[in-house]
Enzyme design. Structure first.
Site, PDB file in Angstrom:
ATOM      1  N   ARG A 160     -86.062 -19.125  -3.441  1.00 17.31           N
ATOM      2  CA  ARG A 160     -86.255 -18.386  -2.198  1.00 17.31           C
ATOM      3  C   ARG A 160     -86.973 -17.072  -2.515  1.00 17.31           C
ATOM      4  O   ARG A 160     -86.384 -16.142  -3.059  1.00 17.31           O
ATOM      5  CB  ARG A 160     -84.927 -18.097  -1.502  1.00 17.31           C
ATOM      6  CG  ARG A 160     -85.099 -17.234  -0.256  1.00 17.31           C
ATOM      7  CD  ARG A 160     -83.941 -17.294   0.729  1.00 17.31           C
ATOM      8  NE  ARG A 160     -82.708 -16.732   0.241  1.00 17.31           N
ATOM      9  CZ  ARG A 160     -81.648 -16.455   1.012  1.00 17.31           C
ATOM     10  NH1 ARG A 160     -81.706 -16.707   2.320  1.00 17.31           N
ATOM     11  NH2 ARG A 160     -80.540 -15.966   0.491  1.00 17.31           N
ATOM     12  N   ASP A 444     -73.902 -10.533   0.998  1.00 20.03           N
ATOM     13  CA  ASP A 444     -75.281 -10.252   0.619  1.00 20.03           C
ATOM     14  C   ASP A 444     -75.911  -9.390   1.694  1.00 20.03           C
ATOM     15  O   ASP A 444     -75.215  -8.846   2.553  1.00 20.03           O
ATOM     16  CB  ASP A 444     -76.064 -11.539   0.342  1.00 20.03           C
ATOM     17  CG  ASP A 444     -76.235 -12.415   1.587  1.00 20.03           C
ATOM     18  OD1 ASP A 444     -75.929 -11.955   2.710  1.00 20.03           O
ATOM     19  OD2 ASP A 444     -76.677 -13.567   1.430  1.00 20.03           O
TER      20      ASP A 444
END
Length: 528
Positions: A160, A444
């Site tokens: 990613r 996150d």
């Protein structure tokens, strides 16, 4: 190198990644696509202006022909046929080994929300991925050694890169920072595409934060050009798009269509999706007001509409539908916490597998077995549920917009939790960590974004707390910040300098009148 300047400090082995050839490759992509990237970012701002002025989101009339015509994405690529369990995490050396060994089918190697983009993390992450593919990686800590299992037991690597909005200030081209997206994609593709093909797989990606099919078109054009430059057959790249912004939920079919020769499906990026809901309609009063973040579940009507539409859209077009994150981190000390959390994880994965998802995410290796067990129970020997078309699903724009129907309260406890989590996360991020265990959850950037954006929205809409009756004001939040910081200071390992930076940043992104589009933008500006 022509026009390329490296402003980051050189460290051991960095020259293996930052070769003249690799930098020339990334520079070619930046020169060809950098201007379009900026145009699309401006289009995001233009749309936000329309929404703030009273506009709304809807399925696009100009792309109706795409939604109503017959087409399918490319068939699943090697290593991406069976995706029943995917594990996510940053690209540090220990996580690289643990994720590949976890028993998951796929590892999302994350340069984005789970990674603090220090120069060291960015380049070492590329080294770790290349070393893993060469089986030249190991790690030792606390007297324990970590090595890779046999290749056939390892998860498929899916990288990613950072979103289109982020830059890489340590790589400057013609006087301007390069796109973080193109740097992360380009360095991995240059060094690892051939390595992956030699292993019978390919260079695969997760694409974050997109807001329109035109942004997907840009990625597709990047893929075509990159494959041409390295002489790799078209269609070798495959990409799964995270549907994690509110506008993208209205363009799922169009996004698949733009990437159809390179598509590996869609993912329900639910935490960033909630952040995007808040961000896009933050000025619109209580019509788009969510309860505190821990009260918003996937059974809320607008979230059910989003996930069911995603499965229906993907399977209609032959694409995988991948479920959301189980963020629980098992406790080594509290069996009761584990029991309650595991029941929630089981219920979440049972719902997803029953809805037709082909797989789902976990954040910790200990959750791989439970996710696998649940999807095994639905899939059996089948690799996926692509044959389950969910033709019973019919979702309207009004269903996706039904935020006000979400049950739940806004309490002082919820406000304090948002402050506490955001401060802890931002301090860790400024210290170089992007994935942080906080109160038995892997947090996150997405959950930090929800925390600060909710507080901004509550202040600007004069929200009254359900348990105390107090109105959320800047002064109240300032007091709670001080009180929560006092608790954190009493804990082992408190770093005064990092928390000073975190507090200043948090006040900027939660209390300023101007809303920062992403907290990582001012955070990155503060990062060396």
């Amino acid at each position: 190198m022509d026009g390329v300047e490296i402003t980051g400090t050189s460290q051991d082995r960095f020259d293996e990644i930052l070769t003249p050839e690799a930098l020339a490759f990334v520079a070619a992509l930046q020169r060809e696509f950098g201007a379009r990237r900026l145009e699309l970012l401006q289009a995001r701002q233009d749309r936000q202006t329309e929404l703030s002025a009273g506009g709304t989101l809807d399925f696009l009339p100009e792309t109706k022909h795409v939604r109503e015509s017959e087409w399918r994405v490319a068939p699943p690529a090697p290593g991406l046929v069976d995706r029943r369990v995917e594990i996510t995490g940053p690209v540090d050396r220990k996580m690289t080994i643990n994720a590949l060994n976890s028993g998951a089918k796929v590892w999302l190697a994350d340069f984005e929300d789970a990674n603090a983009p220090t120069w060291e993390n960015t380049v070492n992450g590329q080294l770790n991925l290349r070393d893993a593919l060469d089986r030249a990686i190991d790690f030792e800590t606390g007297g324990k050694s970590y090595t890779l299992k046999p290749d056939e037991e390892l998860a498929t690597v899916v990288v990613r890169p950072r979103g289109w909005h982020l830059e890489e200030k340590h790589l400057v081209l013609d006087g301007a920072p390069m796109s973080g997206s193109l740097v992360d994609f380009g360095l991995y593709f240059f060094h690892c595409a051939a390595r992956q093909i030699a292993k019978g797989k390919g260079p695969y990606f997760y694409l974050p934060k997109m807001e329109s099919h035109l942004e997907a078109r840009l990625w597709n054009d990047v893929f075509v050009r990159a494959q041409d430059l390295l002489g790799i057959p078209q269609g070798t790249i495959r990409a799964t798009v995270l549907i994690e912004t509110y506008p993208a939920a209205f363009e799922m079919e169009e996004i698949l269509y733009e990437l159809r020769d390179h598509s590996a499906g869609l993912n329900a990026g639910r935490w960033d999706y909630l952040f995007s809901v808040i961000k896009k309609f933050r000025t619109r009063g209580k019509e788009f007001l969510l309860p505190e973040r821990n009260a918003v579940t996937m059974t809320a009507p607008f979230m059910r509409a989003y996930t069911e539409l995603l499965v229906r859209t993907c399977h209609k077009r032959g694409a995988h539908a991948i479920g959301g994150m189980a963020a629980f981190i098992p406790s080594r000390r509290d069996a009761e916490v584990n029991k309650i959390a595991m029941e929630k994880v089981r219920a979440d994965k049972t719902r997803e597998s029953g809805d037709g998802f082909d797989g789902s995410w976990v954040a910790h290796p200990d959750l791989v077995p439970i996710c696998r067990e649940i999807f095994d129970g639905v899939l059996g020997d089948r690799p996926n549920q692509l044959d389950r078309l969910r033709e019973d699903v019919s979702v309207s724009a009004a269903d996706l917009l039904a935020v006000s129907e979400t049950p739940g309260d806004i309490t002082e406890a919820g406000l304090r939790n948002n402050v506490d989590v955001a401060l802890r996360y931002l301090a860790a991020w400024m210290g170089g960590l992007g994935a942080v265990a906080i109160h038995n959850l892997m947090e996150d950037a997405a959950t930090a974004e929800i925390s600060r954006s909710q507080i901004w929205q509550w202040i600007h809409n004069g929200i009254e707390l359900a348990d105390t009756g107090a109105v959320v004001t800047e002064e109240l939040v300032e007091r709670i910040i001080d009180e929560e910081l006092a608790k954190i200071k009493a804990e082992p390992g408190y770093d005064e300098a990092l928390y000073a930076q975190a507090t200043a940043l948090f006040k900027e992104v939660a209390l300023d009148d101007d809303f920062a589009e992403f907290l990582t933008l001012p955070a990155y500006a503060r990062m060396p």
